[in-house]
Enzyme design. Structure first.
Site: not given
Length: 319
Positions: A25, A104, A126-127, A154, A162, A170, A213
Site C-alpha cells: 500500500r 538468515g 518470534i524469537d 497452571r 504437580r 528460543g 506450595k
C-alpha cells in the site's frame, strides 16, 4: 525506483501479512509497482513472481502466517544462486527488494546488495533475537500465545499438585521464555544466555513445597536443552511429580496482536521510504518507539542480548 519486490523468508511470524500489506500500500501510494515473490529466495530464483495490487493485500492484516509463503534455500547461499535471483529481478525490471525475515534472511539480502541490488530488511521473527531493534514482528503475539497456554497449564498443575516444565522456542535467544516467565510468575526461567545451577533450581522448588506450595511452573527455552530430560532430573532429585509440555509451532501461529500489526505497518512503510531514497543494505527497526535503520553489517556485528534488569527481577520475584 519504479518497481519494488517483496518476499518473506525463514520461519514465519504473526504480523508478516501486516508488513506485506504496508509495503504494497505504501508503494502504490507513491505510484510504484509492487511484485510479490512467493516461497522466499527459492521462489525468487525460480521466478515465482507476480504483480500485487491493493486487492492482493485486502483482508490480511489480521491473518497469521504469510500470504507469500516462506521457504529455506541452500542453493541461494551460493554465488550461482544469488546471480540467478538477480537475473529474475532484472527480468521483471524490479529495482529494489524488501525482505521480511530474520538473521538468515538478512544475510541473503546483504549478499544481493553487495552484488549491486538494493535490499531493505524488515525484522520478522518470534524469537526477538535481532540487534538494532527493541522488538521484532511476531514476538508480542507469540509471547501472548505462551502466556495463554501457561495460564491454562497452571490450572491443571494446581489441580494435581504437580511441577510443570514448559518448553518454548528460543534456540539461541531466551526473550520468549524470560518475558513469558515473568508474566506468568514462573518459579524458574531457564534461558541460553544465563546459566543457572541445577541445585539452586531444586532448592527453590523444595523451599516452595516446604511452605505449602502445591505446584510450580518452570519456563525453559529450547536452546537450554530438552524439557523432558530436565523434567526427569527434577523428578529424580527433588522427588516432585513432574510433567512436561512442549508448546511447539503453536507459538508461530494465530492472529497478530495489535502491537505486532502496528509495528509491522510502521516497519513495512519505512522500508519503502528508504528504497525511494535510493538506500539499500539496511534493516529497519524500532528503538524506544522511534523508527531507526542500520546497515546489515551493523546489525550482524552487535550481539543481541537479553534485558539483564528483567532477568534480575525475575529472580527476585521467584523466591
Amino acid at each position: 525506483m519504479k518497481r519494488i519486490g517483496v518476499l518473506t523468508s525463514g520461519g514465519d511470524s504473526p504480523g508478516m501479512n501486516a508488513a506485506i500489506r504496508a509495503v504494497v500500500r505504501k508503494a502504490i501510494y507513491h505510484d510504484l509497482e509492487v511484485y510479490g515473490i512467493k516461497n522466499g529466495y527459492q521462489g525468487l530464483m525460480d521466478g515465482n513472481i507476480e504483480k500485487m495490487t491493493l486487492g492482493s493485500v485486502g483482508d490480511i492484516i489480521h491473518r497469521g502466517g504469510t500470504i507469500l509463503f516462506s521457504a529455506r534455500s541452500e542453493e541461494f547461499k551460493t554465488d550461482e544462486g544469488q546471480f540467478r535471483a538477480i537475473e529474475q529481478l532484472n527480468k521483471h525490471n524490479i529495482d529494489g527488494l524488501v525482505v521480511i525475515g530474520g538473521d538468515g534472511s538478512f544475510q541473503g539480502a546483504k549478499k544481493l546488495t553487495e552484488k549491486g541490488f538494493p535490499c531493505i530488511g524488515v525484522p520478522g521473527t518470534i524469537d526477538n533475537d535481532i540487534a538494532g531493534t527493541d522488538y521484532t514482528i511476531g514476538f508480542d503475539t507469540s509471547l501472548n500465545t505462551i502466556i495463554d497456554a501457561v495460564d491454562k497449564v497452571r490450572d491443571t498443575a494446581t489441580s494435581h499438585e504437580r511441577t510443570y516444565i514448559i518448553e518454548v522456542m528460543g534456540r539461541d535467544a531466551g526473550d520468549l521464555a524470560l518475558w513469558a516467565g515473568l508474566a506468568v510468575g514462573a518459579e524458574s526461567i531457564l534461558i541460553p544466555e544465563e546459566k543457572e545451577d541445577f541445585s539452586s533450581i531444586v532448592q527453590r522448588l523444595k523451599n516452595g513445597h516446604d511452605r505449602g506450595k502445591k505446584h510450580s511452573i518452570i519456563l525453559l527455552a529450547e536452546g537450554v536443552g530438552s524439557g523432558f530430560e530436565f523434567g526427569k532430573r527434577i523428578e529424580e532429585v527433588a522427588e516432585l511429580e513432574t510433567r512436561v509440555t512442549v508448546l511447539g509451532h503453536i507459538q508461530r501461529g494465530g492472529s497478530p496482536t495489535g502491537q505486532d500489526r502496528v509495528l509491522a505497518s510502521r516497519l513495512g512503510a519505512r522500508a519503502i521510504e528508504l528504497l525511494i531514497d535510493n538506500q539499500g543494505g539496511r534493516m529497519v527497526g524500532i528503538q524506544k518507539n522511534v523508527l531507526v535503520d542500520y546497515t546489515f553489517d551493523e546489525v550482524f556485528n552487535v550481539e543481541h542480548t537479553i534485558d539483564k534488569g528483567m532477568y534480575k527481577l525475575s529472580k527476585e520475584l521467584s523466591i
